[in-house]
Structure formats: C-alpha cells, structure tokens
Scaffold this motif. Structure first.
Motif, PDB file in Angstrom:
ATOM      1  N   ALA A   1       1.009  -0.934   0.077  1.00  0.00           N
ATOM      2  CA  ALA A   1      -0.149   0.336   0.016  1.00  0.00           C
ATOM      3  C   ALA A   1       0.896   1.298   0.103  1.00  0.00           C
ATOM      4  CB  ALA A   1      -0.884   0.403   1.623  1.00  0.00           C
ATOM      5  N   ALA A   2       1.696   1.643   1.357  1.00  0.00           N
ATOM      6  CA  ALA A   2       2.833   1.995   0.707  1.00  0.00           C
ATOM      7  C   ALA A   2       3.520   2.562  -0.904  1.00  0.00           C
ATOM      8  CB  ALA A   2       3.881   2.421   1.890  1.00  0.00           C
ATOM      9  N   ARG A   3       3.591   1.206  -1.096  1.00  0.00           N
ATOM     10  CA  ARG A   3       4.332   1.674  -2.455  1.00  0.00           C
ATOM     11  C   ARG A   3       3.787   2.018  -3.540  1.00  0.00           C
ATOM     12  NH1 ARG A   3       9.275  -0.396  -3.521  1.00  0.00           N
ATOM     13  NH2 ARG A   3       9.931  -2.420  -1.962  1.00  0.00           N
ATOM     14  N   GLN A   4       2.379   1.705  -3.270  1.00  0.00           N
ATOM     15  CA  GLN A   4       0.792   1.982  -3.684  1.00  0.00           C
ATOM     16  C   GLN A   4       0.484   4.072  -3.454  1.00  0.00           C
ATOM     17  OE1 GLN A   4      -2.343   0.506  -3.781  1.00  0.00           O
ATOM     18  NE2 GLN A   4      -3.696   1.683  -5.203  1.00  0.00           N
ATOM     19  N   VAL A   5       0.785   4.307  -2.458  1.00  0.00           N
ATOM     20  CA  VAL A   5       0.892   5.557  -2.560  1.00  0.00           C
ATOM     21  C   VAL A   5       2.056   6.695  -2.750  1.00  0.00           C
ATOM     22  CG1 VAL A   5       0.713   7.640  -0.464  1.00  0.00           C
ATOM     23  CG2 VAL A   5      -0.540   5.385  -0.377  1.00  0.00           C
ATOM     24  N   CYS A   6       3.413   5.953  -2.187  1.00  0.00           N
ATOM     25  CA  CYS A   6       4.087   7.013  -2.637  1.00  0.00           C
ATOM     26  C   CYS A   6       4.991   6.772  -3.283  1.00  0.00           C
ATOM     27  CB  CYS A   6       5.295   6.339  -1.536  1.00  0.00           C
ATOM     28  SG  CYS A   6       4.506   7.228   0.574  1.00  0.00           S
ATOM     29  N   GLY A   7       4.817   5.708  -4.077  1.00  0.00           N
ATOM     30  CA  GLY A   7       6.418   5.374  -5.304  1.00  0.00           C
ATOM     31  C   GLY A   7       6.875   4.344  -4.756  1.00  0.00           C
ATOM     32  N   ALA A   8       7.328   3.457  -6.144  1.00  0.00           N
ATOM     33  CA  ALA A   8       8.023   2.557  -5.770  1.00  0.00           C
ATOM     34  C   ALA A   8       9.673   2.124  -6.002  1.00  0.00           C
ATOM     35  CB  ALA A   8       7.879   1.130  -6.633  1.00  0.00           C
ATOM     36  N   ASP A   9      10.447   3.165  -5.856  1.00  0.00           N
ATOM     37  CA  ASP A   9      11.739   3.762  -6.432  1.00  0.00           C
ATOM     38  C   ASP A   9      12.254   3.212  -7.901  1.00  0.00           C
ATOM     39  OD1 ASP A   9      12.386   3.771  -3.798  1.00  0.00           O
ATOM     40  OD2 ASP A   9      12.797   1.051  -3.803  1.00  0.00           O
ATOM     41  N   THR A  10      10.699   4.252  -8.543  1.00  0.00           N
ATOM     42  CA  THR A  10      10.652   4.501 -10.141  1.00  0.00           C
ATOM     43  C   THR A  10      12.253   5.810 -10.796  1.00  0.00           C
ATOM     44  OG1 THR A  10       9.289   6.091  -9.708  1.00  0.00           O
ATOM     45  CG2 THR A  10       8.785   3.928 -10.254  1.00  0.00           C
ATOM     46  N   TYR A  11      12.679   6.420  -9.981  1.00  0.00           N
ATOM     47  CA  TYR A  11      13.349   7.055  -9.826  1.00  0.00           C
ATOM     48  C   TYR A  11      14.326   7.009  -9.171  1.00  0.00           C
ATOM     49  CZ  TYR A  11       9.390   9.701 -11.697  1.00  0.00           C
ATOM     50  OH  TYR A  11       8.153   9.342 -12.826  1.00  0.00           O
ATOM     51  N   ARG A  12      15.767   8.228  -9.615  1.00  0.00           N
ATOM     52  CA  ARG A  12      16.980   7.959  -8.920  1.00  0.00           C
ATOM     53  C   ARG A  12      17.151   9.114  -8.218  1.00  0.00           C
ATOM     54  NH1 ARG A  12      20.285   4.347 -11.020  1.00  0.00           N
ATOM     55  NH2 ARG A  12      19.105   2.943 -13.400  1.00  0.00           N
ATOM     56  N   GLY A  13      17.952   8.544  -6.956  1.00  0.00           N
ATOM     57  CA  GLY A  13      18.868  10.150  -6.577  1.00  0.00           C
ATOM     58  C   GLY A  13      17.525  10.442  -5.031  1.00  0.00           C
ATOM     59  N   LEU A  14      17.578  11.755  -5.235  1.00  0.00           N
ATOM     60  CA  LEU A  14      16.518  12.599  -4.357  1.00  0.00           C
ATOM     61  C   LEU A  14      15.707  12.231  -4.084  1.00  0.00           C
ATOM     62  CD1 LEU A  14      16.974  14.499  -1.572  1.00  0.00           C
ATOM     63  CD2 LEU A  14      16.282  16.096  -3.432  1.00  0.00           C
ATOM     64  N   VAL A  15      14.948  11.937  -5.341  1.00  0.00           N
ATOM     65  CA  VAL A  15      13.475  11.530  -5.614  1.00  0.00           C
ATOM     66  C   VAL A  15      13.276  10.585  -4.930  1.00  0.00           C
ATOM     67  CG1 VAL A  15      11.393  10.741  -6.491  1.00  0.00           C
ATOM     68  CG2 VAL A  15      12.988  12.973  -7.091  1.00  0.00           C
ATOM     69  N   ARG A  16      14.503   8.823  -4.907  1.00  0.00           N
ATOM     70  CA  ARG A  16      14.333   7.791  -4.366  1.00  0.00           C
ATOM     71  C   ARG A  16      14.050   7.843  -2.962  1.00  0.00           C
ATOM     72  NH1 ARG A  16      18.040   2.842  -7.020  1.00  0.00           N
ATOM     73  NH2 ARG A  16      16.587   2.877  -8.178  1.00  0.00           N
ATOM     74  N   ARG A  17      15.433   8.617  -2.684  1.00  0.00           N
ATOM     75  CA  ARG A  17      15.455   8.489  -0.982  1.00  0.00           C
ATOM     76  C   ARG A  17      14.045   8.866  -0.245  1.00  0.00           C
ATOM     77  NH1 ARG A  17      20.318  10.390  -2.776  1.00  0.00           N
ATOM     78  NH2 ARG A  17      20.113  12.906  -2.384  1.00  0.00           N
ATOM     79  N   GLU A  18      13.426  10.102  -0.841  1.00  0.00           N
ATOM     80  CA  GLU A  18      11.452  10.514  -0.225  1.00  0.00           C
ATOM     81  C   GLU A  18      10.517   9.750  -0.400  1.00  0.00           C
ATOM     82  OE1 GLU A  18      11.639  14.194  -2.362  1.00  0.00           O
ATOM     83  OE2 GLU A  18      13.482  15.301  -1.579  1.00  0.00           O
ATOM     84  N   GLN A  19      10.986   8.887  -2.136  1.00  0.00           N
ATOM     85  CA  GLN A  19      10.020   7.610  -1.905  1.00  0.00           C
ATOM     86  C   GLN A  19      10.009   6.421  -0.514  1.00  0.00           C
ATOM     87  OE1 GLN A  19      10.892   6.768  -5.836  1.00  0.00           O
ATOM     88  NE2 GLN A  19       9.261   7.434  -6.211  1.00  0.00           N
ATOM     89  N   ARG A  20      11.141   6.551   0.109  1.00  0.00           N
ATOM     90  CA  ARG A  20      11.647   4.912   0.803  1.00  0.00           C
ATOM     91  C   ARG A  20      11.774   5.804   2.358  1.00  0.00           C
ATOM     92  NH1 ARG A  20      17.514   2.905  -1.666  1.00  0.00           N
ATOM     93  NH2 ARG A  20      16.593   1.838  -2.782  1.00  0.00           N
ATOM     94  N   ALA A  21      11.098   7.694   2.370  1.00  0.00           N
ATOM     95  CA  ALA A  21      11.355   7.438   3.344  1.00  0.00           C
ATOM     96  C   ALA A  21      10.108   7.626   3.573  1.00  0.00           C
ATOM     97  CB  ALA A  21      12.260   8.871   3.637  1.00  0.00           C
ATOM     98  N   CYS A  22       9.437   8.067   2.385  1.00  0.00           N
ATOM     99  CA  CYS A  22       6.975   8.760   2.377  1.00  0.00           C
ATOM    100  C   CYS A  22       7.028   6.868   2.907  1.00  0.00           C
ATOM    101  CB  CYS A  22       7.029   8.554   1.089  1.00  0.00           C
ATOM    102  SG  CYS A  22       5.244   8.447   1.148  1.00  0.00           S
ATOM    103  N   ARG A  23       7.710   5.619   2.534  1.00  0.00           N
ATOM    104  CA  ARG A  23       7.336   4.350   2.491  1.00  0.00           C
ATOM    105  C   ARG A  23       7.378   4.049   3.737  1.00  0.00           C
ATOM    106  NH1 ARG A  23       9.564   3.041  -2.198  1.00  0.00           N
ATOM    107  NH2 ARG A  23      11.168   1.964  -1.377  1.00  0.00           N
ATOM    108  N   THR A  24       8.802   4.745   4.253  1.00  0.00           N
ATOM    109  CA  THR A  24       8.849   4.323   6.003  1.00  0.00           C
ATOM    110  C   THR A  24       7.834   4.601   6.459  1.00  0.00           C
ATOM    111  OG1 THR A  24      11.295   3.557   5.455  1.00  0.00           O
ATOM    112  CG2 THR A  24      10.841   4.175   7.707  1.00  0.00           C
ATOM    113  N   GLN A  25       7.664   6.075   6.525  1.00  0.00           N
ATOM    114  CA  GLN A  25       6.845   6.096   7.461  1.00  0.00           C
ATOM    115  C   GLN A  25       5.127   6.230   7.709  1.00  0.00           C
ATOM    116  OE1 GLN A  25       7.752  10.895   7.292  1.00  0.00           O
ATOM    117  NE2 GLN A  25       5.766  11.330   9.236  1.00  0.00           N
TER     118      GLN A  25
END
Length: 114
Positions: free
Chosen positions: A59-83
């Motif tokens: 569900a978090a991957r659906q909401v936040c994204g699933a590492d579809t980009y690199r760098g800062l955006v990927r880190r933000e996606q992972r942080a979003c999913r973690t939270q």
C-alpha cells in the motif's frame, strides 16, 4: 478495534511527490490513501504479522512510489514508505506486528506491559 484502516500518506509523501521538479514533471498520479484489510489475519502470530507488514508495504508503494526514480526522489519515496508503514503499524497497535517490523528494520523495541 476495526479490522481495516486507511494507510495515509503523510506530509513526507506530499514532499516526495512535489518537491523535486524532475519527479513532478514525470510522476503519475498516486493515491493518497489505500485501505488495507487484515480481518483474515491472526496478528498474535508471526505469520499474520508478516503478511500485514507485506500488505502495508504494498500500500505504501502504491501511495509513495516504488523507487521509480533515482537520487533524492528515490530517498524521498523510501522515507515516505517508511513513515507510512510505521504510522499504520502504530495505528494497528498489535505487539507482534510492531515487533516484526522492528526486526525487519534491524531495531529493537521495548514494550510496556499493562
């Protein structure tokens, strides 16, 4: 306690979706909330807790994204999913689920007994 809940994308998700211009220009629409059902799971057992965490992660991957980009955006996606997963596990408020998530993340948690 309700056996379903909304896994909400919190402020981190909004930041991840709109903060990086490259990401914002290429992003597809993401849902802001996903209902995760767990009435079929026994959350007092490790197997049930693992399945719920897997569902929350999906569900978090659906909401936040699933590492579809690199760098800062990927880190933000992972942080979003973690939270998002951390918040959802806290809302479920089941010790086995919290313990399994902590073990998956390599952390230890101490629970107070009532």
């Amino acid at each position: 306690m309700s056996r379903t809940f909304q896994a909400f994308c919190v402020a981190t998700c909004a930041f991840a979706l709109f903060s990086a211009p490259a990401f914002a220009a290429n992003t597809t629409r993401h849902d802001t909330a996903v209902t995760v059902h767990y009435g079929d799971l026994d959350l007092s057992k490790a197997s049930g807790a693992e399945v719920l965490i897997r569902r929350l992660d999906q569900a978090a991957r659906q909401v936040c994204g699933a590492d579809t980009y690199r760098g800062l955006v990927r880190r933000e996606q992972r942080a979003c999913r973690t939270q998002a997963v951390t918040q959802a596990v806290a809302e479920v408020n089941q010790p086995m689920v919290s313990t399994m998530l902590a073990e998956q993340r390599g952390a230890r948690m101490i629970f107070a007994a009532r």
